[in-house]
Design an enzyme around this catalytic site. Structure first.
Site, mmCIF file in Angstrom:
data_model
loop_
_atom_site.group_PDB
_atom_site.id
_atom_site.type_symbol
_atom_site.label_atom_id
_atom_site.label_comp_id
_atom_site.label_asym_id
_atom_site.label_seq_id
_atom_site.Cartn_x
_atom_site.Cartn_y
_atom_site.Cartn_z
ATOM 1 N N ASP A 1 0.973 -1.063 -0.034
ATOM 2 C CA ASP A 1 0.020 -0.046 -0.260
ATOM 3 C C ASP A 1 0.744 1.230 0.173
ATOM 4 O O ASP A 1 0.574 2.340 -0.577
ATOM 5 C CB ASP A 1 -1.052 -0.003 1.253
ATOM 6 C CG ASP A 1 -2.013 -0.918 1.184
ATOM 7 O OD1 ASP A 1 -2.369 -1.309 -0.164
ATOM 8 O OD2 ASP A 1 -2.573 -1.625 2.243
ATOM 9 N N GLY A 45 -16.301 1.643 7.405
ATOM 10 C CA GLY A 45 -14.978 1.079 7.251
ATOM 11 C C GLY A 45 -14.139 0.893 8.381
ATOM 12 O O GLY A 45 -14.708 0.937 9.526
ATOM 13 N N THR A 49 -8.574 2.393 9.809
ATOM 14 C CA THR A 49 -7.211 2.185 9.200
ATOM 15 C C THR A 49 -6.503 3.647 9.466
ATOM 16 O O THR A 49 -5.065 3.846 9.236
ATOM 17 C CB THR A 49 -6.959 1.884 7.652
ATOM 18 O OG1 THR A 49 -8.140 2.823 7.069
ATOM 19 C CG2 THR A 49 -7.387 0.535 7.424
HETATM 20 N N1 UDP Z 1 -16.073 -1.400 2.422
HETATM 21 C C1 UDP Z 1 -17.329 -1.549 2.007
HETATM 22 N N2 UDP Z 1 -18.069 -1.565 2.981
HETATM 23 C C2 UDP Z 1 -17.974 -1.656 4.379
HETATM 24 C C3 UDP Z 1 -16.561 -1.599 4.725
HETATM 25 C C4 UDP Z 1 -15.633 -1.424 3.774
HETATM 26 O O1 UDP Z 1 -17.469 -1.681 1.064
HETATM 27 O O2 UDP Z 1 -18.823 -1.780 5.214
HETATM 28 C C5 UDP Z 1 -14.700 -1.327 1.453
HETATM 29 C C6 UDP Z 1 -14.450 0.112 1.393
HETATM 30 O O3 UDP Z 1 -15.314 1.057 0.606
HETATM 31 C C7 UDP Z 1 -12.955 0.067 0.914
HETATM 32 C C8 UDP Z 1 -12.717 -1.269 1.326
HETATM 33 O O4 UDP Z 1 -13.577 -1.958 1.880
HETATM 34 O O5 UDP Z 1 -12.912 0.299 -0.581
HETATM 35 C C9 UDP Z 1 -11.758 -1.218 2.570
HETATM 36 O O6 UDP Z 1 -12.169 -0.252 3.688
HETATM 37 P P1 UDP Z 1 -11.552 -0.146 4.759
HETATM 38 O O7 UDP Z 1 -12.023 1.271 5.639
HETATM 39 O O8 UDP Z 1 -11.129 -1.290 5.645
HETATM 40 O O9 UDP Z 1 -10.098 0.377 4.443
HETATM 41 P P2 UDP Z 1 -9.522 1.606 3.603
HETATM 42 O O10 UDP Z 1 -10.615 2.596 3.145
HETATM 43 O O11 UDP Z 1 -8.419 2.343 4.441
HETATM 44 O O12 UDP Z 1 -8.767 1.085 2.357
#
Ligand code: UDP
Length: 397
Positions: free
Chosen positions: A137, A215, A218
């Site tokens: 990442d 989400g 992170t």
């Molecule tokens: N995500 C989702 N529904 C949820 C939680 C997360 O679709 O209820 C998707 C979110 O849109 C993102 C991915 O999963 O594309 C990872 O989300 P997270 O918040 O864990 O990590 P980050 O945004 O930091 O990549």
């Protein structure tokens, strides 16, 4: 009392006669003047906005400047030694006689597969070249180390890095695995269709007038929105979900993790929030498809397409680490200026639909690699330690 404007946004909205973040506690309401400042900010941004191309842009013109900027540090040429220097920070790829070769091991096989989908499709058009692709990442080449290390491709970076941005693997495969997408969120082409259909099912007037976010934690930059949601559930529905690193409710800000929500179901809400995660969050592009108003917090972390999206034109910018009060105030502003919110949401959604198509991703990869290849100063030779990647292998992954 001062004439307070309690929103601190990215851009020029904080002008004369306006309270900054330091005065927030005294800035408890919007008055007409403050509303006008925001309305004018949108107006001014629109007046100075020049569309990057027409809607059927076939040459990904909207993004070409990003390629030019990212390759600028390497204009003197890319030597074999420079690539040897970066090899340990990523996965080595080589294109030779229109065939694709790679290090035997890839740290994240699904991510490599998402990258290889695009490279394999482009092989007939690509000359010989050698490159190092970072599948982590995090970007790798901090400014100041650049001349010592050399070029490496990463999906996301801030202006502190010299990494060359490439379209993330998740446009095809290897995206974040959540319970609703156990093999990872990928296939941008399918996601575009499916989320756009969900958007049609909930037109603007039927969307819930709430800010929405799901989400994992992170980044703690998301905390203010989650805390505001706990205080004002009639304004915000924002909850933390688990990710693979989750150990206890501490990791979800002292609450049980919420159930994950499909991106399609985000379309039921009028206001959708995007925050950086470890690097840029893949969420950003999906949110626009809902035809809801996208609030984008912080402007540091980029993917290649972010530069073409303009604050106030396509989304609402919020400064990094907004306070609960700032979020509350800007939401109240848009609740009272529904037409403005709808117009921004429509422009954002149209931009992504017209300019972040699969053909734009392919076009970006192609333009990027052709420009990069011109900088290579040595003859690319075959190497026994690299393995050939064929379309068949790609399907097996
Ligand atoms: N995500 C989702 N529904 C949820 C939680 C997360 O679709 O209820 C998707 C979110 O849109 C993102 C991915 O999963 O594309 C990872 O989300 P997270 O918040 O864990 O990590 P980050 O945004 O930091 O990549």
């Amino acid at each position: 009392t001062r004439n307070c404007f309690a929103i601190s946004t990215v851009g020029d909205a904080n002008i004369d006669n306006v309270c900054g973040i330091e005065n927030l506690e005294n800035c408890s309401h919007f008055d007409i003047e403050n509303s006008n400042i925001l309305t004018n900010e949108v107006k001014r941004s629109l007046e100075s906005y020049v569309p990057c191309s027409d809607d059927d842009d076939n040459n990904c013109k909207c993004y070409i400047e990003v390629i030019t900027n990212d390759l600028k540090p390497y204009q003197k040429g890319i030597t074999q030694q420079m690539l040897n220097n970066t090899a340990k920070y990523g996965t080595r790829y080589k294109i030779l006689n229109h065939q694709l070769f790679r290090d035997k091991e890839c740290m994240f096989p699904a991510r490599c597969s998402g990258i290889e989908h695009f490279l394999l499709n482009l092989l007939p058009e690509l000359p010989d070249m050698d490159m190092v692709v970072n599948t982590r990442d995090w970007p790798q080449v901090l400014i100041g180390l650049g001349s010592r290390i050399g070029p490496i491709f990463s999906f996301s970076k801030t202006s502190d890095y010299l990494d060359i941005m490439y379209p993330a693997w998740t446009f095809w495969a290897g995206g974040p695995a959540i319970s609703l997408h156990p093999t990872g969120i990928g296939r941008w082409d399918l996601q575009r269709d499916s989320i756009s259909k969900a958007a049609i099912k909930t037109p603007w007037s039927e969307k819930l007038p709430l800010a929405f976010f799901r989400g994992s934690r992170t980044s703690d930059e998301r905390d203010a929105l989650v805390l505001l949601s706990r205080r004002k559930p009639d304004l915000v529905d924002a909850k933390y979900t688990k990710n693979q690193a989750w150990k206890s409710p501490k990791d979800t800000l002292n609450a049980e993790p919420a159930k994950e929500v499909l991106l399609e179901d985000h379309c039921r809400y009028k206001y959708l929030f995007n925050f950086r995660g470890v690097a840029a969050s893949f969420r950003f592009k999906h949110l626009f498809l809902c035809n809801s108003l996208v609030f984008h917090v912080g402007e540091e972390w980029k993917e290649f397409f972010y530069f073409a999206l303009k604050p106030w034109v396509h989304y609402v910018p919020l400064k990094s680490y907004p306070s609960e009060k700032e979020i509350e105030n800007i939401l109240n502003f848009f609740l009272e200026h529904d037409d403005l919110a709808r117009e921004i949401s429509e422009r954002g959604s149209q931009f992504i639909l017209n300019h972040l198509r699969m053909q734009d991703i392919e076009c970006y990869w192609k333009s990027l690699l052709l420009s990069y290849q011109k900088l290579i100063t040595f003859k690319v030779e075959s190497e026994t330690e690299l393995v050939q990647i064929s379309p068949l292998q790609r399907q097996e992954l």
